[in-house]
Design a protein around this motif. Structure first.
Motif, mmCIF file in Angstrom:
data_model
loop_
_atom_site.group_PDB
_atom_site.id
_atom_site.type_symbol
_atom_site.label_atom_id
_atom_site.label_comp_id
_atom_site.label_asym_id
_atom_site.label_seq_id
_atom_site.Cartn_x
_atom_site.Cartn_y
_atom_site.Cartn_z
ATOM 1 N N LEU A 71 0.829 -1.203 0.000
ATOM 2 C CA LEU A 71 0.000 0.000 0.000
ATOM 3 C C LEU A 71 0.868 1.259 0.000
ATOM 4 C CD1 LEU A 71 -2.974 0.881 0.141
ATOM 5 C CD2 LEU A 71 -2.813 0.796 2.628
ATOM 6 N N LYS A 74 2.684 2.940 -3.183
ATOM 7 C CA LYS A 74 1.985 3.900 -4.047
ATOM 8 C C LYS A 74 2.216 5.335 -3.596
ATOM 9 C CE LYS A 74 -1.689 0.519 -4.963
ATOM 10 N NZ LYS A 74 -3.151 0.252 -4.870
ATOM 11 N N ASN A 143 -16.699 -1.257 -5.866
ATOM 12 C CA ASN A 143 -15.659 -1.896 -6.679
ATOM 13 C C ASN A 143 -16.245 -3.012 -7.541
ATOM 14 O OD1 ASN A 143 -12.911 -2.037 -7.448
ATOM 15 N ND2 ASN A 143 -12.562 -3.777 -6.078
ATOM 16 N N ASP A 148 -12.060 -8.777 -3.013
ATOM 17 C CA ASP A 148 -10.628 -8.763 -3.287
ATOM 18 C C ASP A 148 -9.770 -9.254 -2.129
ATOM 19 O OD1 ASP A 148 -10.709 -7.155 -5.943
ATOM 20 O OD2 ASP A 148 -11.892 -5.960 -4.544
ATOM 21 N N PRO A 172 -9.336 -2.407 -2.367
ATOM 22 C CA PRO A 172 -9.141 -1.357 -3.382
ATOM 23 C C PRO A 172 -10.382 -0.483 -3.528
ATOM 24 C CG PRO A 172 -9.522 -3.482 -4.435
ATOM 25 C CD PRO A 172 -9.446 -3.746 -2.962
ATOM 26 N N SER A 173 -10.162 0.824 -3.573
ATOM 27 C CA SER A 173 -11.268 1.772 -3.762
ATOM 28 C C SER A 173 -10.706 3.028 -4.415
ATOM 29 C CB SER A 173 -11.920 2.129 -2.424
ATOM 30 O OG SER A 173 -12.781 3.243 -2.556
ATOM 31 N N GLU A 177 -8.701 6.033 -2.473
ATOM 32 C CA GLU A 177 -7.303 6.195 -2.874
ATOM 33 C C GLU A 177 -7.045 7.483 -3.645
ATOM 34 O OE1 GLU A 177 -6.189 2.703 -5.024
ATOM 35 O OE2 GLU A 177 -6.904 1.354 -3.437
#
Length: 413
Positions: A71, A74, A143, A148, A172-173, A177
Motif C-alpha cells: 500500500l 503507491k 468496486n 478482493d 481497493p477503492s 485512494e
C-alpha cells in the motif's frame, strides 16, 4: 465463611464493572502483534486510533506488514492514507464466529470512511460474504462487487465492543485512494456553499478579518457550525446592524479552534470557546446531547446540529438548523411580566441586575453605537441550578454502584 465469600464476589463484581467501562485501546491491542506494527503505526499517525477508541461496536480489518508495504509503495499522502484505512474500520461488530453466521450469507457494513461525509454514494460501504469452504470475502461496495480480500484470522475480540481481524490485502477503492488535499488546501467556504450554507459562506468571504481567522486555524484544528441558507438569510438584517468589529466577532463565533468529531461532541458536553473568544469577551456556547441529537446553547437561543459536511481531521464542518446568537451581542427575549396591580401602576419597572440604570433598551436585537460588547443577560437561577444538578448527577452517577456495594457489605457483615 459464607459471608466472606459473598463479600469477595461482590467486590470482584464491582471491580469488573468499572474495569470494563474503561473501553478499549486499539493501539495496545495491536501492539501485541508485531506482524501488524506498520498498520498500528499508521492508525496512530492518521489519528484514526483516537476515533476507534471513542467508538463501541466496531471492527478493524487489520493488514500485516507485507500488505501495508504494498500500500505504501503507491506513496499516498497521509490524508489519503487516512481515507484508505478508514475504509478498513467497520461500524459494526464482526467476530470470527459472526462472520460465518451472516444472514443470507452476505452483509453490507458502513465504515468510518462513510461516516466522514466525504464518501459519495455507497463508496464507504464494505461487502462481507461468507463463501463456500469456510472462506469469508471482503470488498469495497463501489468496486463492482468484487471480493478482493479474505479473512485470515481473528486477532483480538472483546465482544461486542471491538473486534480486530486480519484480512489478506487492502480493499481497493478508487474513491478512498484518490489524492486528498492537505488541510491548508481545503476550500472551507466552497464546501459550505455546495451543501446549503452558501449565504453564510458568502458573508464570511466578504469579511477578510473573520475569514483570515478561519484560515489561520485550519492546520492546527478547526470545527465550523454553519447555519443553513434560509435561517441565515432571514437573520441578515440583524447582522447588517452590527458594527464592523462585531460582525467579525459574530462570524468567528461559529468556529472553534480545535477539531471535534461528532462522537467527540457527544462525549465532551460543556462550554466551548470559539474563534471569537478573547479574554473578557467570552463568546462561548454550551454543547449538550440527548442521545444522538447534539445541540449548541447560549443564553439567547439553542440550535441543533443537522448534518455533517466534512469530518476529516483536522477540520470538521457541521450544519445547524438556526443561527446561534452570542449573548455578548444579543439579548434573550424577555418573558412578559404579569400586569401590575392598580395601586402599583405608577411604579416604574426596575431592571433586573442591569448595569444600565438610565437608558431604556431596545425591544428587539440591539444595535449599539460602540464596539464594546453588550451586557450579557443574567442566567435564570432555575436554569443554573438545573445545570449544576445535572452536572452533579452525571459526575456522581458512577459512584452510585460503589456506594450500594459498600452498603450491601455492611449488611452482610
Amino acid at each position: 465463611m459464607q459471608q466472606r465469600l459473598s463479600l469477595v464476589l461482590l467486590i470482584f463484581s464491582v471491580f469488573a464493572l468499572f474495569h470494563g467501562s474503561n473501553g478499549h485501546n486499539v493501539t495496545r491491542l495491536l501492539a501485541k502483534h508485531p506482524s501488524l506494527s506498520t498498520f498500528n503505526h499508521y492508525l496512530t499517525l492518521t489519528h484514526l486510533a483516537q476515533e476507534i477508541n471513542r467508538r463501541t461496536t466496531i471492527t478493524v480489518l487489520a493488514l500485516d506488514n507485507a500488505a501495508m508495504s504494498a500500500l505504501l509503495a503507491k506513496s499516498p499522502s497521509i490524508y489519503t492514507m487516512k481515507n484508505i484505512l478508514s475504509l478498513h474500520v467497520l461500524l459494526d461488530y464482526f467476530g470470527a464466529k459472526k462472520l460465518h453466521q451472516i444472514t443470507n450469507g452476505t452483509a453490507l457494513a458502513a465504515t468510518m470512511f462513510q461516516a466522514t461525509g466525504v464518501a459519495p454514494g455507497v463508496s464507504g460501504f464494505v461487502n462481507i460474504t461468507d463463501l463456500k469452504g469456510g472462506k469469508v470475502g471482503f470488498g469495497a461496495e463501489n468496486n463492482g462487487g468484487s471480493l478482493d480480500s479474505f479473512f485470515v484470522k481473528s486477532v483480538e475480540e472483546l465482544p461486542y465492543n471491538i473486534s480486530v481481524i486480519q484480512i489478506s490485502k487492502p480493499l481497493p477503492s478508487a474513491v478512498a485512494e484518490a489524492p486528498t488535499p492537505g488541510p491548508s488546501q481545503l476550500n472551507v467556504t466552497g464546501i459550505m456553499s455546495a451543501h446549503g450554507c452558501k449565504v453564510f459562506a458568502d458573508t464570511l468571504l466578504a469579511n477578510p478579518e473573520a475569514m483570515g481567522t478561519y484560515e489561520d486555524n485550519i492546520n492546527g484544528g478547526l470545527t465550523v457550525f454553519c447555519p443553513m441558507d434560509d435561517p441565515f438569510k432571514a437573520f441578515l438584517p440583524k447582522y447588517k446592524n452590527l458594527t464592523a468589529t462585531r460582525k467579525a466577532s459574530f462570524l468567528e463565533f461559529f468556529g472553534i479552534p480545535v477539531y471535534q468529531s461528532l462522537s467527540m461532541l457527544k462525549s465532551n458536553n460543556g462550554l466551548m470557546n470559539t474563534l471569537a473568544t478573547d479574554g473578557a469577551s467570552k463568546f462561548d456556547f454550551t454543547v449538550q446531547n440527548d442521545g444522538e441529537v447534539v445541540t449548541l446553547k447560549t443564553k439567547v437561543n439553542t440550535v441543533k446540529i443537522t448534518g455533517t459536511l466534512l469530518d476529516e481531521q483536522p477540520v470538521a464542518i457541521y450544519t445547524i438548523d438556526k443561527v446561534l446568537m452570542p449573548s455578548e451581542l444579543f439579548k434573550a427575549a424577555l418573558t412578559p411580566a404579569p400586569a401590575p396591580a392598580p395601586e402599583e401602576a405608577a411604579d416604574a419597572p426596575k431592571a433586573s441586575k442591569s448595569k444600565s440604570k438610565s437608558k431604556s433598551k431596545s425591544k428587539s436585537a440591539p444595535a449599539p453605537e460602540s464596539d464594546s460588547p453588550a451586557d450579557a443577560p443574567d442566567e435564570d437561577p432555575a436554569d443554573q441550578t438545573a445545570d449544576e444538578n445535572a452536572a452533579v448527577s452525571f459526575r456522581g452517577g458512577r459512584f452510585v454502584p460503589i456506594g450500594l456495594s459498600f452498603l450491601l457489605v455492611f449488611f452482610l457483615l
